[in-house]
Scaffold this motif. Sequence first.
Motif, PDB file in Angstrom:
ATOM      1  N   ARG A  63     -13.975  36.654 -47.624  1.00  0.00           N
ATOM      2  CA  ARG A  63     -14.242  35.700 -48.697  1.00  0.00           C
ATOM      3  C   ARG A  63     -12.992  34.927 -49.116  1.00  0.00           C
ATOM      4  O   ARG A  63     -11.865  35.431 -49.044  1.00  0.00           O
ATOM      5  CB  ARG A  63     -14.858  36.427 -49.892  1.00  0.00           C
ATOM      6  CG  ARG A  63     -16.210  37.035 -49.545  1.00  0.00           C
ATOM      7  CD  ARG A  63     -16.953  37.470 -50.780  1.00  0.00           C
ATOM      8  NE  ARG A  63     -16.297  38.571 -51.488  1.00  0.00           N
ATOM      9  CZ  ARG A  63     -16.750  39.083 -52.625  1.00  0.00           C
ATOM     10  NH1 ARG A  63     -17.851  38.585 -53.187  1.00  0.00           N
ATOM     11  NH2 ARG A  63     -16.117  40.097 -53.212  1.00  0.00           N
TER      12      ARG A  63
ATOM     13  N   ALA B 275     -25.467  24.653 -52.262  1.00  0.00           N
ATOM     14  CA  ALA B 275     -24.398  25.441 -51.640  1.00  0.00           C
ATOM     15  C   ALA B 275     -23.020  25.036 -52.155  1.00  0.00           C
ATOM     16  O   ALA B 275     -22.142  25.884 -52.348  1.00  0.00           O
ATOM     17  CB  ALA B 275     -24.449  25.288 -50.119  1.00  0.00           C
TER      18      ALA B 275
ATOM     19  N   GLN C 238     -21.774  23.494 -45.819  1.00  0.00           N
ATOM     20  CA  GLN C 238     -22.730  24.582 -45.680  1.00  0.00           C
ATOM     21  C   GLN C 238     -22.189  25.647 -44.730  1.00  0.00           C
ATOM     22  O   GLN C 238     -22.341  26.849 -44.978  1.00  0.00           O
ATOM     23  CB  GLN C 238     -24.066  24.048 -45.160  1.00  0.00           C
ATOM     24  CG  GLN C 238     -25.152  25.123 -45.028  1.00  0.00           C
ATOM     25  CD  GLN C 238     -25.568  25.695 -46.367  1.00  0.00           C
ATOM     26  OE1 GLN C 238     -26.044  24.987 -47.233  1.00  0.00           O
ATOM     27  NE2 GLN C 238     -25.390  27.005 -46.537  1.00  0.00           N
ATOM     28  N   THR C 239     -21.544  25.214 -43.664  1.00  0.00           N
ATOM     29  CA  THR C 239     -20.937  26.166 -42.726  1.00  0.00           C
ATOM     30  C   THR C 239     -19.837  26.971 -43.394  1.00  0.00           C
ATOM     31  O   THR C 239     -19.715  28.185 -43.172  1.00  0.00           O
ATOM     32  CB  THR C 239     -20.369  25.423 -41.497  1.00  0.00           C
ATOM     33  OG1 THR C 239     -21.438  24.743 -40.826  1.00  0.00           O
ATOM     34  CG2 THR C 239     -19.709  26.389 -40.526  1.00  0.00           C
TER      35      THR C 239
ATOM     36  N   VAL D 179     -19.646  27.757 -46.564  1.00  0.00           N
ATOM     37  CA  VAL D 179     -20.295  28.722 -47.454  1.00  0.00           C
ATOM     38  C   VAL D 179     -20.894  29.865 -46.651  1.00  0.00           C
ATOM     39  O   VAL D 179     -20.763  31.044 -47.025  1.00  0.00           O
ATOM     40  CB  VAL D 179     -21.374  28.014 -48.306  1.00  0.00           C
ATOM     41  CG1 VAL D 179     -22.193  29.034 -49.094  1.00  0.00           C
ATOM     42  CG2 VAL D 179     -20.721  27.007 -49.252  1.00  0.00           C
ATOM     43  N   ASP D 180     -21.534  29.551 -45.539  1.00  0.00           N
ATOM     44  CA  ASP D 180     -22.146  30.583 -44.691  1.00  0.00           C
ATOM     45  C   ASP D 180     -21.111  31.559 -44.147  1.00  0.00           C
ATOM     46  O   ASP D 180     -21.444  32.703 -43.814  1.00  0.00           O
ATOM     47  CB  ASP D 180     -22.889  29.932 -43.526  1.00  0.00           C
ATOM     48  CG  ASP D 180     -24.127  29.168 -43.965  1.00  0.00           C
ATOM     49  OD1 ASP D 180     -24.595  29.385 -45.095  1.00  0.00           O
ATOM     50  OD2 ASP D 180     -24.612  28.331 -43.173  1.00  0.00           O
ATOM     51  N   ASN D 181     -19.871  31.103 -44.073  1.00  0.00           N
ATOM     52  CA  ASN D 181     -18.793  31.953 -43.530  1.00  0.00           C
ATOM     53  C   ASN D 181     -17.902  32.549 -44.613  1.00  0.00           C
ATOM     54  O   ASN D 181     -16.779  32.962 -44.335  1.00  0.00           O
ATOM     55  CB  ASN D 181     -17.960  31.148 -42.536  1.00  0.00           C
ATOM     56  CG  ASN D 181     -18.670  30.953 -41.211  1.00  0.00           C
ATOM     57  OD1 ASN D 181     -18.832  31.885 -40.421  1.00  0.00           O
ATOM     58  ND2 ASN D 181     -19.139  29.747 -40.972  1.00  0.00           N
TER      59      ASN D 181
END
Length: 287
Positions: A72, A237, A170-171, A173-175
């Motif tokens: 994170r 997101a 978005q990528t 956030v997804d990671n």
Amino acid sequence: MGKKAAAKDLATTLEKALRVHQGFVLADRAPASTPGFTKGKKTAVSAQEATAAELDDLQERMYAESTQGGRRKVLLVVQGMDTSGKGGIMRHVVGSLDPQGVTHHAFKKPTREELSHPFLWRVRNALPPAGSVGVFDRSHYEDVLVARVHNLVPPATISRRYGQINGFEQTLVDNGTTVIKVMLHVSREEQGERLAGRLDRVDKQWKFNPNDVDERGFWPAYQEAYQLVMDKTSTDAAPWYVVPADHKWYARLAVHHLLLHHLRAMDPQWPAPSYDVSEQKARLASS
């Protein structure tokens, strides 16, 4: 209400008051207003100081998590017209954090090499590592703000970029990245006073750029460009927060509490040690 409860309530209140939702109209948010806060500068400074230690603790916990494989991180994007107070945010909000867990990147005019790549290339190269609070002083949004106002690329290219930005964020956030996007919303009148103040002071003249005066002539075009950014790229997101910036103390209070709100939501924890604590205490005592 106790001090801790009041501090939590303020962070939640400011997050709700400043978040951009569908139908948001930039012109309706007065740059001299203080949404979610009814008191003055003295109370604002005290409220920020009262939660500085908690913000620092949460950041350290996130950094500690990363030493044990945590992914994170936080990306704080700060946009705004010249003199909107970006530098003050860096000093008075970001500056209170442990430098070990902070990365900072100020995006300037693209270099020849950067222009030879897709516009997000230089942004990807500046992303924070796991456990860090990354700060973008200006960002990939310059490519749909300055580029649009000054017609640096065809309109069709600008239109595609909004979708590319949404997909990119978005990528992130997804990671494991929490993306906090802040627009410091200063008025044209306040900007003029701040520029005049730079010219009047020997210790501030180095910050003055004659091009800033030229850019004032494009004020309506920039406001329109920012409205489009809000319309097209404030997502669930990665939402935008529009922070009125005519009062520097309010802008600093707001960004501080936005960062605090999101780190609290992340709730990072101290990682468990990979060794037996009792055993190591005994070894240390006998050493």
